[in-house]
Every structure is written in C-alpha cells, then in structure tokens.
Design a protein around this motif. Structure first.
Motif, PDB file in Angstrom:
ATOM      1  N   VAL A 149       0.838  -1.203   0.000  1.00 46.33           N
ATOM      2  CA  VAL A 149       0.000   0.000   0.000  1.00 46.33           C
ATOM      3  C   VAL A 149       0.868   1.246   0.000  1.00 46.33           C
ATOM      4  CG1 VAL A 149      -1.604   1.373   1.392  1.00 46.33           C
ATOM      5  CG2 VAL A 149      -2.033  -1.063   1.027  1.00 46.33           C
ATOM      6  N   TRP A 150       1.873   1.277   0.862  1.00 43.71           N
ATOM      7  CA  TRP A 150       2.772   2.443   0.907  1.00 43.71           C
ATOM      8  C   TRP A 150       3.421   2.669  -0.449  1.00 43.71           C
ATOM      9  CZ3 TRP A 150       5.644   0.727   5.993  1.00 43.71           C
ATOM     10  CH2 TRP A 150       4.788   0.931   7.091  1.00 43.71           C
ATOM     11  N   ALA A 151       3.892   1.590  -1.070  1.00 43.21           N
ATOM     12  CA  ALA A 151       4.560   1.721  -2.366  1.00 43.21           C
ATOM     13  C   ALA A 151       3.584   2.208  -3.445  1.00 43.21           C
ATOM     14  CB  ALA A 151       5.179   0.382  -2.775  1.00 43.21           C
ATOM     15  N   GLU A 152       2.369   1.694  -3.411  1.00 43.23           N
ATOM     16  CA  GLU A 152       1.389   2.066  -4.442  1.00 43.23           C
ATOM     17  C   GLU A 152       1.008   3.536  -4.359  1.00 43.23           C
ATOM     18  OE1 GLU A 152      -1.257   1.439  -7.679  1.00 43.23           O
ATOM     19  OE2 GLU A 152       0.515   0.401  -6.917  1.00 43.23           O
ATOM     20  N   THR A 153       0.963   4.075  -3.155  1.00 38.87           N
ATOM     21  CA  THR A 153       0.568   5.481  -3.005  1.00 38.87           C
ATOM     22  C   THR A 153       1.628   6.440  -3.547  1.00 38.87           C
ATOM     23  OG1 THR A 153       1.434   5.519  -0.737  1.00 38.87           O
ATOM     24  CG2 THR A 153      -0.906   5.036  -1.009  1.00 38.87           C
ATOM     25  N   LEU A 154       2.843   5.948  -3.786  1.00 35.51           N
ATOM     26  CA  LEU A 154       3.879   6.810  -4.354  1.00 35.51           C
ATOM     27  C   LEU A 154       3.609   7.122  -5.820  1.00 35.51           C
ATOM     28  CD1 LEU A 154       7.111   5.225  -2.786  1.00 35.51           C
ATOM     29  CD2 LEU A 154       5.927   7.319  -2.087  1.00 35.51           C
ATOM     30  N   ARG A 155       2.849   6.276  -6.498  1.00 36.93           N
ATOM     31  CA  ARG A 155       2.578   6.503  -7.911  1.00 36.93           C
ATOM     32  C   ARG A 155       1.121   6.891  -8.176  1.00 36.93           C
ATOM     33  NH1 ARG A 155      -0.342   3.625 -11.274  1.00 36.93           N
ATOM     34  NH2 ARG A 155      -1.390   1.822 -10.402  1.00 36.93           N
ATOM     35  N   ASN A 156       0.246   6.600  -7.229  1.00 34.84           N
ATOM     36  CA  ASN A 156      -1.184   6.829  -7.421  1.00 34.84           C
ATOM     37  C   ASN A 156      -1.617   8.025  -6.581  1.00 34.84           C
ATOM     38  OD1 ASN A 156      -4.074   6.659  -7.111  1.00 34.84           O
ATOM     39  ND2 ASN A 156      -3.954   4.561  -7.893  1.00 34.84           N
ATOM     40  N   LYS A 157      -1.902   9.149  -7.241  1.00 35.42           N
ATOM     41  CA  LYS A 157      -2.224  10.380  -6.517  1.00 35.42           C
ATOM     42  C   LYS A 157      -3.511  10.259  -5.717  1.00 35.42           C
ATOM     43  CE  LYS A 157       0.178  13.489  -9.732  1.00 35.42           C
ATOM     44  NZ  LYS A 157       0.043  14.648 -10.664  1.00 35.42           N
ATOM     45  N   GLU A 158      -4.497   9.546  -6.268  1.00 36.12           N
ATOM     46  CA  GLU A 158      -5.763   9.401  -5.540  1.00 36.12           C
ATOM     47  C   GLU A 158      -5.554   8.629  -4.244  1.00 36.12           C
ATOM     48  OE1 GLU A 158      -5.388   8.771  -8.756  1.00 36.12           O
ATOM     49  OE2 GLU A 158      -6.539  10.450  -9.610  1.00 36.12           O
ATOM     50  N   LEU A 159      -4.783   7.549  -4.325  1.00 33.17           N
ATOM     51  CA  LEU A 159      -4.518   6.771  -3.115  1.00 33.17           C
ATOM     52  C   LEU A 159      -3.609   7.528  -2.154  1.00 33.17           C
ATOM     53  CD1 LEU A 159      -4.031   3.146  -4.488  1.00 33.17           C
ATOM     54  CD2 LEU A 159      -6.074   4.189  -3.508  1.00 33.17           C
ATOM     55  N   ALA A 160      -2.732   8.358  -2.700  1.00 40.95           N
ATOM     56  CA  ALA A 160      -1.864   9.171  -1.842  1.00 40.95           C
ATOM     57  C   ALA A 160      -2.694  10.101  -0.978  1.00 40.95           C
ATOM     58  CB  ALA A 160      -0.875   9.959  -2.686  1.00 40.95           C
ATOM     59  N   VAL A 161      -3.762  10.648  -1.548  1.00 39.66           N
ATOM     60  CA  VAL A 161      -4.651  11.527  -0.789  1.00 39.66           C
ATOM     61  C   VAL A 161      -5.297  10.745   0.366  1.00 39.66           C
ATOM     62  CG1 VAL A 161      -6.801  12.856  -0.875  1.00 39.66           C
ATOM     63  CG2 VAL A 161      -5.112  13.085  -2.707  1.00 39.66           C
ATOM     64  N   VAL A 162      -5.739   9.516   0.055  1.00 38.83           N
ATOM     65  CA  VAL A 162      -6.340   8.670   1.095  1.00 38.83           C
ATOM     66  C   VAL A 162      -5.331   8.373   2.190  1.00 38.83           C
ATOM     67  CG1 VAL A 162      -7.393   6.421   1.561  1.00 38.83           C
ATOM     68  CG2 VAL A 162      -7.948   7.632  -0.544  1.00 38.83           C
ATOM     69  N   LEU A 163      -4.084   8.064   1.795  1.00 40.67           N
ATOM     70  CA  LEU A 163      -3.040   7.771   2.772  1.00 40.67           C
ATOM     71  C   LEU A 163      -2.757   8.980   3.649  1.00 40.67           C
ATOM     72  CD1 LEU A 163      -0.808   5.928   3.908  1.00 40.67           C
ATOM     73  CD2 LEU A 163       0.709   6.840   2.134  1.00 40.67           C
ATOM     74  N   HIS A 164      -2.620  10.153   3.032  1.00 41.16           N
ATOM     75  CA  HIS A 164      -2.317  11.364   3.798  1.00 41.16           C
ATOM     76  C   HIS A 164      -3.446  11.702   4.766  1.00 41.16           C
ATOM     77  CE1 HIS A 164       0.679  12.803   0.485  1.00 41.16           C
ATOM     78  NE2 HIS A 164       1.158  11.830   1.236  1.00 41.16           N
TER      79      HIS A 164
END
Length: 215
Positions: free
Chosen positions: A119-134
């Motif tokens: 999940v951490w790795a995927e959020t580095l390339r996926n902006k939508e998921l990065a927002v969810v992570l943040h």
C-alpha cells in the motif's frame, strides 16, 4: 427467484476483498491481474464485477480498509482517560489489528504486514490513493496527539514536548515494526511493547559508575 440476502452479498464482497488482499500482498498491485484475483477467490468474472468495476476500484477498496483498520484502532484509544502507557497501548493496537487479519496468509505467513508495505509503495505513484493515505495518516496523528495530551494532563509525560512530535515518533515505531514483519518474518506485538518499555525506563548513568560517554 429468491432474493439474495444482504448477509450473502456482504460475505461475497468480503471474500473478494480478502482474496484480492492476498494477491496484492503476494505479488504487489502492478503484477496482480484481475485473472489472478478470480483464480484466488474461485469466482466468475461476472460475480466479481458485480461488486467492483475493475482492478483500480478493488485496489482503492483494499487500501481504504488497510488504512481504516489502523486508524480506527488508534482512534478508539482517544476515549480512554487516561489512556494506557504507550508501550501497553501500541501493543494492544497492533495486536488487535494483526489478529483481525490473521486469517489472511501468504506462504504460511501473515499477509497484512506485506500488504501494508505494498500500500505504501502504491501510493507513491497513485495520486488518488496518496490523498487517502495522507488523510489517514493525519487522522492517526491527530488521534495520537490527543492521546499524548491525555498523558500530559494526567502527569504521565513531561509537558514541554509538542504532542505531535511524540505522535510522529510512536507512529514511526508502529510502521517500522510492520515493515520488519514484512521483511524479516512475523513477531508478536509484545516484542515492540517490551522494547518501548525498556526505552521508556532508561535512566541517566552517573559518570562514577564507569558508563561510557559519547562525544
């Protein structure tokens, strides 16, 4: 034709999410295809696509669950007054989180720590998921900051340290422990609790005792 119960629909959705989580933990998001998921859950394409429009929606659902489970566990502790000491609290939270996903395994080992890393790795390339992570990280930080404030109000912790700094440190400990589990194999949450307890109990060593000095 008999109507399908909501319980059945929920169970089928759970089956798909769990199967996808195992696939993602095993091979990562990019290397996993929808065919891999179909094979894992032993369902037809039509059955799976009834719940998820495609791989991206399935990824978003799995990521949301992973982040939500961790965030929810920490936020529950906010309502304890005063909350347990950090070593006890983080052991309880991680233990409960890992136990809730203990049924998901990859090669005989828990899948959840590996899934967290993916999940951490995927959020580095996926902006939508990065927002969810943040957003999830901000929620956990806020919860931990309130917990630390509870420690300070109860006189359990020095009050001259910014609660957010302590929150970040405790989160780093939890994240690092999950990373270790993913890389080096499973270990009970009590290991982290014991280490934190030892660090929290440290005292200054008087120079007369022969303690080494740095610098």
């Amino acid at each position: 034709m008999a109507r399908v119960s909501q319980e059945h629909l929920d169970a089928r959705r759970r089956q798909i999410l769990d199967g996808a989580a195992i696939c993602f933990a095993r091979n990562g998001f990019h290397a996993t295809s929808m065919q891999d998921v179909l094979k894992e859950v032993d369902l037809s394409a039509g059955a799976v696509y009834r719940y998820f429009s495609g791989k991206e929606e399935l990824i978003a659902a799995v990521v949301g669950e992973v982040l939500g489970s961790v965030r929810g566990a920490f936020e529950e502790a906010v309502h304890l007054s005063p909350p347990p000491a950090p070593d006890v609290l983080i052991t309880q939270v991680l233990g409960r989180t890992l136990a809730a996903r203990a049924n998901l395994t990859v090669d005989g080992e828990p899948a959840f720590p590996r899934l967290v890393i993916q999940v951490w790795a995927e959020t580095l390339r996926n902006k939508e998921l990065a927002v969810v992570l943040h957003e999830g990280y901000a929620g956990v930080r806020g919860a931990w900051s309130r917990i630390v404030q509870g420690y300070q109000d109860a006189g359990m912790m020095r009050s001259d340290v910014d609660p957010d700094h302590v929150a970040r440190t405790m989160i780093a400990g939890a994240m690092g422990f999950l990373a270790q589990q993913s890389l080096f194999g499973p270990a009970p949450a009590e290991v982290l609790g014991d280490g934190l307890r030892a660090l929290m109990g440290m005292t200054d060593v008087p120079a007369a005792t022969g303690g080494s000095q740095l610098g």
